[in-house]
Write a protein that holds these residues in place. Structure first.
Motif, PDB file in Angstrom:
ATOM      1  N   ARG A   1      -7.661   3.314  -6.649  1.00  0.00           N
ATOM      2  CA  ARG A   1      -8.088   4.525  -7.376  1.00  0.00           C
ATOM      3  C   ARG A   1      -7.067   4.892  -8.453  1.00  0.00           C
ATOM      4  O   ARG A   1      -7.423   5.306  -9.549  1.00  0.00           O
TER       5      ARG A   1
ATOM      6  N   ALA B   1       1.312   0.019   2.233  1.00  0.00           N
ATOM      7  CA  ALA B   1       1.272  -0.427   3.632  1.00  0.00           C
ATOM      8  C   ALA B   1      -0.163  -0.824   3.921  1.00  0.00           C
ATOM      9  O   ALA B   1      -1.072  -0.037   3.671  1.00  0.00           O
ATOM     10  N   MET B   2      -0.328  -2.017   4.392  1.00  0.00           N
ATOM     11  CA  MET B   2      -1.679  -2.449   4.735  1.00  0.00           C
ATOM     12  C   MET B   2      -1.633  -3.786   5.459  1.00  0.00           C
ATOM     13  O   MET B   2      -0.592  -4.447   5.503  1.00  0.00           O
TER      14      MET B   2
ATOM     15  N   THR C   1      -2.201   3.305   0.309  1.00  0.00           N
ATOM     16  CA  THR C   1      -3.233   2.416   0.871  1.00  0.00           C
ATOM     17  C   THR C   1      -3.811   1.528  -0.228  1.00  0.00           C
ATOM     18  O   THR C   1      -3.669   1.814  -1.423  1.00  0.00           O
TER      19      THR C   1
ATOM     20  N   MET D   1      -5.301  -7.682   3.259  1.00  0.00           N
ATOM     21  CA  MET D   1      -5.581  -6.688   2.213  1.00  0.00           C
ATOM     22  C   MET D   1      -4.550  -6.813   1.084  1.00  0.00           C
ATOM     23  O   MET D   1      -4.880  -6.823  -0.086  1.00  0.00           O
TER      24      MET D   1
ATOM     25  N   ALA E   1      -8.216  10.776   4.496  1.00  0.00           N
ATOM     26  CA  ALA E   1      -8.014   9.718   5.501  1.00  0.00           C
ATOM     27  C   ALA E   1      -6.669   9.890   6.196  1.00  0.00           C
ATOM     28  O   ALA E   1      -6.543   9.640   7.403  1.00  0.00           O
ATOM     29  N   ALA E   2      -5.644  10.340   5.459  1.00  0.00           N
ATOM     30  CA  ALA E   2      -4.320  10.507   6.058  1.00  0.00           C
ATOM     31  C   ALA E   2      -4.378  11.490   7.226  1.00  0.00           C
ATOM     32  O   ALA E   2      -3.637  11.354   8.210  1.00  0.00           O
TER      33      ALA E   2
ATOM     34  N   ASP F   1      -6.805   1.438  -0.924  1.00  0.00           N
ATOM     35  CA  ASP F   1      -7.758   2.315  -1.604  1.00  0.00           C
ATOM     36  C   ASP F   1      -7.065   3.198  -2.645  1.00  0.00           C
ATOM     37  O   ASP F   1      -7.524   3.316  -3.785  1.00  0.00           O
ATOM     38  N   LEU F   2      -5.933   3.771  -2.275  1.00  0.00           N
ATOM     39  CA  LEU F   2      -5.210   4.629  -3.229  1.00  0.00           C
ATOM     40  C   LEU F   2      -4.729   3.828  -4.433  1.00  0.00           C
ATOM     41  O   LEU F   2      -4.838   4.278  -5.581  1.00  0.00           O
TER      42      LEU F   2
ATOM     43  N   PHE G   1      -4.532  10.509  10.781  1.00  0.00           N
ATOM     44  CA  PHE G   1      -3.330   9.932  11.391  1.00  0.00           C
ATOM     45  C   PHE G   1      -2.231  10.976  11.596  1.00  0.00           C
ATOM     46  O   PHE G   1      -1.512  10.927  12.578  1.00  0.00           O
TER      47      PHE G   1
ATOM     48  N   GLY H   1      -1.207   8.529   2.228  1.00  0.00           N
ATOM     49  CA  GLY H   1      -2.531   7.912   2.322  1.00  0.00           C
ATOM     50  C   GLY H   1      -2.902   7.583   3.757  1.00  0.00           C
ATOM     51  O   GLY H   1      -2.068   7.651   4.667  1.00  0.00           O
ATOM     52  N   GLY H   2      -4.156   7.200   3.948  1.00  0.00           N
ATOM     53  CA  GLY H   2      -4.703   6.973   5.293  1.00  0.00           C
ATOM     54  C   GLY H   2      -4.395   5.610   5.851  1.00  0.00           C
ATOM     55  O   GLY H   2      -5.275   4.771   6.002  1.00  0.00           O
ATOM     56  N   SER H   3      -3.134   5.406   6.185  1.00  0.00           N
ATOM     57  CA  SER H   3      -2.700   4.144   6.791  1.00  0.00           C
ATOM     58  C   SER H   3      -2.156   4.431   8.182  1.00  0.00           C
ATOM     59  O   SER H   3      -1.651   5.526   8.454  1.00  0.00           O
TER      60      SER H   3
ATOM     61  N   ASP I   1     -10.047  13.040  -5.638  1.00  0.00           N
ATOM     62  CA  ASP I   1      -9.550  13.931  -4.588  1.00  0.00           C
ATOM     63  C   ASP I   1      -8.284  14.619  -5.120  1.00  0.00           C
ATOM     64  O   ASP I   1      -7.898  14.399  -6.283  1.00  0.00           O
TER      65      ASP I   1
HETATM   66  C1  LIG Z   1      -6.869   2.673  12.263  1.00  0.00           C
HETATM   67  C2  LIG Z   1      -6.897   2.483  10.774  1.00  0.00           C
HETATM   68  C3  LIG Z   1      -5.770   2.058  10.143  1.00  0.00           C
HETATM   69  C4  LIG Z   1      -5.755   1.828   8.763  1.00  0.00           C
HETATM   70  N1  LIG Z   1      -4.633   1.404   8.173  1.00  0.00           N
HETATM   71  C5  LIG Z   1      -4.644   1.145   6.850  1.00  0.00           C
HETATM   72  C6  LIG Z   1      -3.475   0.660   6.194  1.00  0.00           C
HETATM   73  O1  LIG Z   1      -2.413   0.465   6.791  1.00  0.00           O
HETATM   74  N2  LIG Z   1      -3.533   0.435   4.867  1.00  0.00           N
HETATM   75  C7  LIG Z   1      -4.669   0.630   4.146  1.00  0.00           C
HETATM   76  O2  LIG Z   1      -4.650   0.373   2.942  1.00  0.00           O
HETATM   77  N3  LIG Z   1      -5.778   1.095   4.729  1.00  0.00           N
HETATM   78  C8  LIG Z   1      -5.806   1.362   6.056  1.00  0.00           C
HETATM   79  N4  LIG Z   1      -6.946   1.831   6.654  1.00  0.00           N
HETATM   80  C9  LIG Z   1      -8.139   2.052   5.820  1.00  0.00           C
HETATM   81  C10 LIG Z   1      -8.025   3.372   5.049  1.00  0.00           C
HETATM   82  O3  LIG Z   1      -7.820   4.463   5.933  1.00  0.00           O
HETATM   83  C11 LIG Z   1      -9.286   3.578   4.218  1.00  0.00           C
HETATM   84  O4  LIG Z   1      -9.371   2.566   3.245  1.00  0.00           O
HETATM   85  C12 LIG Z   1      -9.318   4.946   3.569  1.00  0.00           C
HETATM   86  O5  LIG Z   1     -10.469   5.020   2.729  1.00  0.00           O
HETATM   87  C13 LIG Z   1      -8.073   5.218   2.732  1.00  0.00           C
HETATM   88  O6  LIG Z   1      -8.192   6.474   2.106  1.00  0.00           O
HETATM   89  P1  LIG Z   1      -7.024   7.089   1.215  1.00  0.00           P
HETATM   90  O7  LIG Z   1      -6.593   6.002   0.297  1.00  0.00           O
HETATM   91  O8  LIG Z   1      -7.681   8.218   0.465  1.00  0.00           O
HETATM   92  O9  LIG Z   1      -5.962   7.577   2.096  1.00  0.00           O
HETATM   93  C14 LIG Z   1      -6.949   2.065   8.012  1.00  0.00           C
HETATM   94  C15 LIG Z   1      -8.078   2.530   8.672  1.00  0.00           C
HETATM   95  C16 LIG Z   1      -8.054   2.716  10.039  1.00  0.00           C
HETATM   96  C17 LIG Z   1      -9.314   3.211  10.701  1.00  0.00           C
END
Ligand SMILES: Cc1cc2nc3c(=O)[nH]c(=O)nc-3n(C[C@H](O)[C@H](O)[C@H](O)COP(=O)(O)O)c2cc1C
Length: 416
Positions: free
Chosen positions: A100, A126-127, A94, A131, A41-42, A96-97, A45, A12-14, A108
């Protein structure tokens, strides 16, 4: 333990996504075959190329084909990947994940694949610490755990972006690996519970009103008189009536149960509010089930301000009788079928027969709330169903849903 195991790693996008590269490496080192899925989002990174290089398998990112000439990798057959994998590790998971996944969304590749994958899932969150402690995230985590997902506790320590110390760090790779080993040690996953067999549509297009839960009768703004009804029996009736084709209105006192899908819910607090809602709906109802544990009486004069210790609480609280909602609907006459409950502690089934006549009901389910596995809060119930002809049918012990279905099937035979 992990040698030869087929694992899908969902990333995920963390900001911790870079650590999942080390995790992928560790899994490969231990002999796993690893395929990686990255959310959109991942990819802000880490890159699919990084995981392809570490695992020897192309990383998946797309559910749908993309426009020709686009450099994005081809779509992934999520069904084929679901058949291939033996376990899933979501790291980082995340907020968000987790949301969902808990909501059963499939918007997705990763979440679609997760719904299609029947095997065990380990999620490593991880967040940011705020959060993680947010009630919405905690609710989603509890939901996922109840669904059988192993959501690991995030680690404590320094957080990214100068957030100081707190809970929210991606669990160490060693912890994720050991959770995965536990999953495999536990053997093949338990088969998911079978859905209850479809109920016969005995209530097709019938208007059904169900009351559920306790009522709360205020003493002052912070105190009330109530009872331990969980609402489970009434909610089971509402869901069963819905599945039998009924149009269901659930009038619910304060309970901790989620509102059933496909059922109209009116939330009330006091007996008087429940009465108003039921009397408004009863004239057009074909069937009314009174499963709520309505308080018999209420404080005569609830205080608008918080009472001080001793003031009107000890010895002097005066109560007035609440209206008897089922008797009032019974007195309306008409051809609707009315089903009541007699939750007794000590009284015999004769009490149910007395209630049936006194209130003008067609069926009364008698249960002894002192019995283990019956009545308040229990998952199961055992009742004696009493009818107007003096018939007595024993139902249960069985799940509240099964008891509700049986009573509704009987009630349906009485509908005009
Ligand atoms: C620099 C940065 C770091 C982030 N780190 C986190 C994180 O550690 N944990 C988290 O839940 N969201 C984090 N986010 C927010 C997620 O990227 C965002 O909620 C995104 O929609 C997650 O999408 P995914 O769940 O499809 O990967 C971060 C965003 C940015 C811009």
């Amino acid at each position: 333990m992990l040698r030869g195991r087929k694992v899908v790693l969902g990333v995920g996008g963390s900001v911790a996504a870079y650590k999942s590269a080390a995790l992928a490496r560790e899994l490969v080192r231990r002999g796993c075959a690893v395929r990686t899925m990255l959310t959109a989002a991942a990819q802000h990174f880490v890159t699919p190329a990084l995981f392809a290089a570490l695992t020897g398998e192309a990383a998946a990112t797309a559910l749908f084909p993309v426009r020709q000439g686009d450099a994005t990798p081809p779509p992934t057959d999520h069904v084929a990947w679901a058949a291939w994998a033996e376990a899933a590790v979501i790291a980082p998971a995340t907020a968000d994940l987790l949301g969902r996944m808990a909501g059963g969304l499939a918007d997705d590749l990763l979440t679609t694949w997760l719904l299609a994958f029947p095997g065990p899932v380990v999620a490593a969150p991880a967040m940011n610490r705020h959060m993680w402690s947010h009630p919405a995230v905690q609710r989603n985590v509890a939901r996922l755990r109840a669904d059988g997902v192993r959501v690991l506790q995030p680690g404590f320590g320094a957080l990214a972006a100068g957030e100081g110390e707190g809970w929210g760090r991606l669990p160490d790779a060693a912890d994720v690996v050991s959770a995965l080993e536990d999953v495999f040690a536990a053997g093949p996953p338990r088969p998911r519970p079978e859905l209850p067999p479809p109920c016969p549509p005995l209530l097709r297009e019938r208007a059904v009103v169900v009351t559920a839960g306790p009522t709360r009768e205020p003493i002052d703004p912070v105190r009330f008189i109530s009872n331990p009804s969980s609402g489970r029996m009434g909610y089971a009736f509402a869901e069963a009536a819905r599945d039998m084709g009924g149009r269901v209105l659930l009038v619910s006192g304060p309970v901790a149960l989620p509102p059933p899908a496909g059922v109209d819910v009116v939330s009330v607090t006091t007996a008087l509010q429940m009465r108003d809602a039921v009397l408004a709906a009863a004239p057009t109802a074909d069937l009314v089930v009174f499963a709520a544990a309505v308080a018999d009486s209420r404080p005569a004069e609830p205080s608008a301000t918080k009472l001080k210790k001793g003031q009107a609480l000890e010895g002097t609280l005066s109560l007035v009788r609440n209206p008897d909602i089922s008797a009032e609907v019974g007195a309306m006459g008409g051809r609707r079928v009315l089903v009541g409950f007699a939750a007794e502690a000590g009284a015999g089934v004769e009490e149910a027969e007395r209630k049936l006549r006194a209130k003008g009901l067609q069926l009364v389910a008698f249960n002894d709330v002192r019995e283990a596995g019956a009545g308040f809060g229990a998952e199961t119930n055992r009742v004696v169903l009493v009818d107007r002809d003096g018939g007595r049918e024993e139902i249960g012990p069985a799940s509240k849903r099964a008891v509700a279905e049986r009573i509704l099937a009987r009630a349906a035979t009485l509908l005009p």
